[in-house]
Design a protein around this motif. Structure first.
Motif, short mmCIF file in Angstrom:
data_model
loop_
_atom_site.label_atom_id
_atom_site.label_comp_id
_atom_site.label_asym_id
_atom_site.label_seq_id
_atom_site.Cartn_x
_atom_site.Cartn_y
_atom_site.Cartn_z
N GLY A 18 0.80 -1.22 0.00
CA GLY A 18 0.00 0.00 0.00
C GLY A 18 0.83 1.27 0.00
O GLY A 18 0.32 2.35 0.34
N GLY A 19 2.11 1.16 -0.40
CA GLY A 19 2.98 2.32 -0.43
C GLY A 19 2.49 3.37 -1.42
O GLY A 19 2.09 3.04 -2.55
N LYS A 20 2.51 4.62 -1.01
CA LYS A 20 2.21 5.74 -1.91
C LYS A 20 3.52 6.14 -2.58
O LYS A 20 4.44 6.62 -1.91
CB LYS A 20 1.63 6.91 -1.13
CG LYS A 20 1.26 8.11 -2.00
CD LYS A 20 0.76 9.27 -1.16
CE LYS A 20 0.49 10.49 -2.04
NZ LYS A 20 0.10 11.67 -1.24
N MET A 21 3.62 5.93 -3.90
CA MET A 21 4.89 6.09 -4.61
C MET A 21 5.03 7.51 -5.16
O MET A 21 4.08 8.06 -5.72
CB MET A 21 5.00 5.06 -5.74
CG MET A 21 4.73 3.61 -5.31
SD MET A 21 5.82 2.99 -4.01
CE MET A 21 7.34 2.74 -4.95
N VAL A 22 6.22 8.08 -4.96
CA VAL A 22 6.51 9.44 -5.43
C VAL A 22 7.91 9.47 -6.04
O VAL A 22 8.75 8.63 -5.72
CB VAL A 22 6.43 10.47 -4.28
CG1 VAL A 22 5.04 10.49 -3.65
CG2 VAL A 22 7.51 10.21 -3.23
N PRO A 23 8.20 10.45 -6.91
CA PRO A 23 9.56 10.57 -7.45
C PRO A 23 10.53 11.11 -6.39
O PRO A 23 10.20 12.05 -5.66
CB PRO A 23 9.42 11.59 -8.59
CG PRO A 23 7.95 11.79 -8.78
CD PRO A 23 7.29 11.44 -7.50
N PHE A 24 11.71 10.50 -6.29
CA PHE A 24 12.74 10.97 -5.38
C PHE A 24 14.11 10.56 -5.93
O PHE A 24 14.35 9.37 -6.14
CB PHE A 24 12.55 10.40 -3.97
CG PHE A 24 13.57 10.90 -2.97
CD1 PHE A 24 13.42 12.14 -2.38
CD2 PHE A 24 14.68 10.14 -2.64
CE1 PHE A 24 14.35 12.62 -1.46
CE2 PHE A 24 15.61 10.60 -1.73
CZ PHE A 24 15.45 11.85 -1.14
N ALA A 25 14.96 11.53 -6.20
CA ALA A 25 16.33 11.29 -6.70
C ALA A 25 16.34 10.37 -7.92
O ALA A 25 17.23 9.54 -8.06
CB ALA A 25 17.20 10.73 -5.58
N PRO A 30 8.51 4.87 -2.07
CA PRO A 30 7.35 4.99 -1.18
C PRO A 30 7.52 6.13 -0.19
O PRO A 30 8.48 6.14 0.59
CB PRO A 30 7.33 3.63 -0.46
CG PRO A 30 8.75 3.17 -0.47
CD PRO A 30 9.38 3.73 -1.72
N VAL A 31 6.62 7.10 -0.21
CA VAL A 31 6.70 8.21 0.74
C VAL A 31 6.01 7.84 2.06
O VAL A 31 6.39 8.31 3.13
CB VAL A 31 6.13 9.51 0.14
CG1 VAL A 31 4.62 9.42 -0.08
CG2 VAL A 31 6.47 10.71 1.01
N GLN A 32 4.99 6.96 1.96
CA GLN A 32 4.32 6.48 3.17
C GLN A 32 3.51 5.24 2.81
O GLN A 32 3.31 4.91 1.64
CB GLN A 32 3.40 7.54 3.76
CG GLN A 32 2.21 7.90 2.87
CD GLN A 32 1.31 8.93 3.51
OE1 GLN A 32 1.64 10.10 3.57
NE2 GLN A 32 0.15 8.48 3.99
N TYR A 33 3.07 4.55 3.86
CA TYR A 33 2.19 3.37 3.72
C TYR A 33 0.85 3.72 4.38
O TYR A 33 0.70 4.84 4.90
CB TYR A 33 2.87 2.16 4.37
CG TYR A 33 4.17 1.79 3.69
CD1 TYR A 33 4.19 0.94 2.59
CD2 TYR A 33 5.38 2.35 4.11
CE1 TYR A 33 5.38 0.63 1.94
CE2 TYR A 33 6.57 2.04 3.47
CZ TYR A 33 6.56 1.19 2.39
OH TYR A 33 7.74 0.89 1.75
N PRO A 34 -0.13 2.82 4.39
CA PRO A 34 -1.45 3.19 4.91
C PRO A 34 -1.46 3.72 6.35
O PRO A 34 -2.33 4.53 6.70
CB PRO A 34 -2.24 1.88 4.79
CG PRO A 34 -1.64 1.22 3.58
CD PRO A 34 -0.16 1.51 3.69
N ALA A 35 -0.52 3.32 7.19
CA ALA A 35 -0.49 3.81 8.58
C ALA A 35 -0.28 5.32 8.63
O ALA A 35 -0.76 5.98 9.56
CB ALA A 35 0.60 3.11 9.37
N GLY A 36 0.44 5.88 7.65
CA GLY A 36 0.69 7.32 7.61
C GLY A 36 1.99 7.71 8.27
O GLY A 36 2.56 6.97 9.09
#
Length: 374
Positions: A18-25, A30-36
């Motif tokens: 459930g990772g929220k995927m974002v661009p980085f380097a 994954p910037v976060q998972y469902p727990a937040g």
């Protein structure tokens, strides 16, 4: 067209979790998972968090002649004592440029017959070229392209990892070891970038998912994304390259003088001889014009990166370089640079947020005490 992002070896696992995927380097991360972010941060502080840091650069420096020749040549690239690092130990360092700025910060380990280096993702191509340009006479510079890198951080990291690799329990902060797991060698250091006890573990790509899933199956361990990684390192008062340190920032301004050992300072056995030595040694002797400081804004509104900082009389003093909310301290925190005359803890300043000057106080770092196993 947007540049295509590179994928981590564990990309499918992050998505499945459930990772929220974002661009980085340049990577899809994954910037976060469902727990937040808040729960991930607090879980790492109380139990153990697993971070995928496989975007970082892993490099082996193998001597062509002797380890001593390699250590001295590597040492010539930074104001850090490389020769004095004992076998099985790791040290923090930074490449400097001719004007005393920081090209990148890194970790390096003496592994007996070679040096193992971990560099930042955004700088790794430039760092490898830098190493090849300066060390080609004394070393093979070998980028490690077939291993991932995981960080297991938190007060229960040792308990979780020791069920799989019992020997890690004997390691102390900044020890390194090569230890077996299911027929492969894991390269392990007792270190991390959260302020907590923990480990960084280099794992062959073929075993990476199995090893990550084995750790995530432990009751203490939760997957942690970039968001909490950033808030954890900020609470620990640790610099983020490209934000708190860069090619214009000297190690002395950045408060990294603890990483410049006596041997490399004026009067030391191998003083100077690194890029930018004139500025760096002068700042060590006389103090820098500006200094990195911890900042505690009043109230609940964070002061983010690029917030301008002022003296109470309106004199511009500098800028925030990292800022946000510290879940462990339950308050906004920041760090930035100010004129050194205003760098003493307790000094009252103002930060400009949405056109308003708000009170902020210089404070000692770290904001959250570290728990390294010495």
């Amino acid at each position: 067209m947007a540049e295509e992002l590179l994928r981590l070896g564990l990309h499918d696992l992050h998505v499945a979790l459930g990772g929220k995927m974002v661009p980085f380097a340049g990577y899809d991360m994954p910037v976060q998972y469902p727990a937040g972010v808040m729960k991930e941060h607090l879980h790492t502080r109380s139990a153990a968090g697993l971070f995928d840091v496989s975007h970082m650069g892993q490099v082996i420096l193998r001597p062509k002649t002797s380890y001593q020749d390699l250590a001295l040549a590597f040492e010539a690239l930074m104001p850090v004592d490389v020769l004095g690092v004992a076998q099985g130990r790791q040290r923090y360092g930074m490449f400097t440029n001719e004007t005393g700025g920081i090209l990148d910060d890194l970790m390096f380990a003496n592994r007996g017959d070679h040096i193992f280096v971990v560099v930042n993702a955004a700088c790794k191509t430039a760092d490898i070229a830098h190493l090849q340009a300066h060390l080609s006479d004394v070393a093979q510079v070998i980028p490690v392209l077939d291993r991932g890198l995981l960080a297991l951080q938190g007060p229960q990291a040792e308990a979780a990892l020791a069920r799989h690799i019992p020997a890690v329990a004997a390691m102390r902060f900044m020890d390194v070891a090569i230890l077996p797991w299911q027929g492969v060698d894991l390269w392990i250091s007792r270190s991390g970038y959260t302020g907590e006890d923990g480990f960084e573990i280099s794992v062959p790509d073929a075993q990476l998912r199995a090893f990550a899933e084995a750790l995530l199956a432990e009751p203490e361990v939760m997957p942690i994304g970039l968001g909490a990684r950033d808030s954890l390192r900020l609470e620990a008062g640790l610099c983020l390259y490209g934000h708190d340190i860069d090619t214009t920032t000297s190690p002395v301004e950045a408060g990294l003088t603890w990483a410049i050992q006596k041997a490399r300072r004026t009067g030391g056995t191998r003083a100077g001889g690194f890029p930018g030595e004139t500025r760096i040694l002068q700042e060590l002797a006389e103090g820098p014009e500006r200094s990195r400081v911890g900042l505690r804004p009043e109230g609940r509104a964070p002061m983010r990166e690029h917030t301008d900082l002022f003296a109470p009389d309106g004199t511009p003093l500098g800028q925030v370089t990292s800022g946000g909310f510290g879940p462990s301290v339950n308050a906004p925190i920041a760090m930035g640079y100010v004129a050194t005359a205003f760098a003493k803890p307790g000094t009252a300043l103002e930060g400009e947020v949405r056109g308003k000057r708000l009170p902020v106080t210089v404070t000692a770092m770290p904001f959250q005490p570290t728990t390294y196993k010495r």
